[in-house]
Design an enzyme around this catalytic site. Structure first.
Site, PDB file in Angstrom:
ATOM      1  N   HIS A  19       0.984  -1.292  -0.075  1.00 25.17           N
ATOM      2  CA  HIS A  19       0.070  -0.095  -0.062  1.00 25.17           C
ATOM      3  C   HIS A  19       0.975   1.271  -0.055  1.00 25.17           C
ATOM      4  O   HIS A  19       0.278   2.289  -0.216  1.00 25.17           O
ATOM      5  CB  HIS A  19      -0.966   0.231   1.253  1.00 25.17           C
ATOM      6  CG  HIS A  19      -2.349   0.311   0.867  1.00 25.17           C
ATOM      7  ND1 HIS A  19      -2.978   0.464  -0.355  1.00 25.17           N
ATOM      8  CD2 HIS A  19      -3.364   1.034   1.859  1.00 25.17           C
ATOM      9  CE1 HIS A  19      -4.137   0.922   0.111  1.00 25.17           C
ATOM     10  NE2 HIS A  19      -4.513   1.052   1.203  1.00 25.17           N
ATOM     11  N   TYR A  73      -2.884   9.265   6.234  1.00 18.48           N
ATOM     12  CA  TYR A  73      -3.286   7.893   5.940  1.00 18.48           C
ATOM     13  C   TYR A  73      -4.097   7.955   4.556  1.00 18.48           C
ATOM     14  O   TYR A  73      -4.755   8.955   4.363  1.00 18.48           O
ATOM     15  CB  TYR A  73      -4.180   7.292   7.390  1.00 18.48           C
ATOM     16  CG  TYR A  73      -3.205   7.270   8.431  1.00 18.48           C
ATOM     17  CD1 TYR A  73      -2.627   6.003   8.595  1.00 18.48           C
ATOM     18  CD2 TYR A  73      -3.293   8.062   9.371  1.00 18.48           C
ATOM     19  CE1 TYR A  73      -1.668   5.593   9.608  1.00 18.48           C
ATOM     20  CE2 TYR A  73      -2.305   7.790  10.549  1.00 18.48           C
ATOM     21  CZ  TYR A  73      -1.836   6.589  10.581  1.00 18.48           C
ATOM     22  OH  TYR A  73      -0.960   6.199  11.756  1.00 18.48           O
ATOM     23  N   ASN A  75      -6.854   6.788   3.319  1.00 16.98           N
ATOM     24  CA  ASN A  75      -8.195   7.157   3.198  1.00 16.98           C
ATOM     25  C   ASN A  75      -8.480   8.705   3.142  1.00 16.98           C
ATOM     26  O   ASN A  75      -9.691   9.142   2.710  1.00 16.98           O
ATOM     27  CB  ASN A  75      -9.033   6.427   3.864  1.00 16.98           C
ATOM     28  CG  ASN A  75      -8.944   4.697   3.682  1.00 16.98           C
ATOM     29  OD1 ASN A  75      -8.504   4.491   2.728  1.00 16.98           O
ATOM     30  ND2 ASN A  75      -9.723   3.934   4.454  1.00 16.98           N
TER      31      ASN A  75
END
Length: 188
Positions: A19, A73, A75
């Site tokens: 990620h 982060y 999102n």
């Protein structure tokens, strides 16, 4: 001015995960730019205003690009991107915004650069689209799909580290991505 954004997660435990390919990519791009004649690149600096790490790229006295790693982060990445776009009046996002991220729709070892083509289920990308109010920008989709039929959920797989063998391939891909983006940044 170009804005090159790598998506990832800020905690150390995420550093080598799939990620974090976006963060790894902008680090590689920065290192490549440091080797370019006539180009100066600032150190990474944590900017509270953007909740991001920022590095500025200059040719002569002109700032030609901003490299950005949002620390919000994944999102919530769009919050940081929108603040930088506004503060530095980055216009024509079609030409000037480059978003780099991991993509489970693309096989590991490959990448695609496309405008307006992003995976629908990538929350980091959706956050950016939602805050800049367009998907009409360059997406650098770095393939991470390498489950080889193993029944691993996508949300679990993206948080797994790369194996040593995968790191070799990943470094080659990051070098290829870097060449493309450095060329884009320095095109005049």
């Amino acid at each position: 001015m170009k804005l090159v954004v790598g998506l990832g997660n800020p905690e150390k435990k995420y550093f080598s995960t799939r990620h974090n390919v976006g963060f790894l990519s902008v680090d590689c791009i920065r290192e490549s730019l440091l080797r370019e004649r006539g180009v100066s690149v600032s150190d990474w600096k944590r900017e509270k205003m953007f909740n991001s790490e920022v590095s500025f790229v200059s040719v002569g006295s002109e700032t030609v690009a901003i490299l950005l790693k949002p620390l919000t982060y994944m999102n919530c990445s769009g919050e940081a991107v929108a603040k930088v776009v506004k503060k530095y009046d980055i216009v024509d996002l079609f030409e000037n915004l480059i978003l780099i991220y991991d993509d489970l729709d693309i096989e590991f070892g490959n990448f695609k650069i496309q405008v307006g083509k992003a995976p629908k289920s990538h929350n980091g990308v959706n956050s950016v689209i939602g805050t800049v109010k367009t998907d009409d920008f360059k997406n650098v989709r770095v393939g991470i799909e390498n489950r080889l039929g193993r029944p691993i959920k996508g949300e679990d797989f993206v948080l797994m580290n790369f194996s040593k063998d995968e790191e070799v391939v990943l470094n080659e891909v990051l070098d290829d991505v870097s060449r493309e983006i450095v060329s884009d940044i320095l095109a005049r």
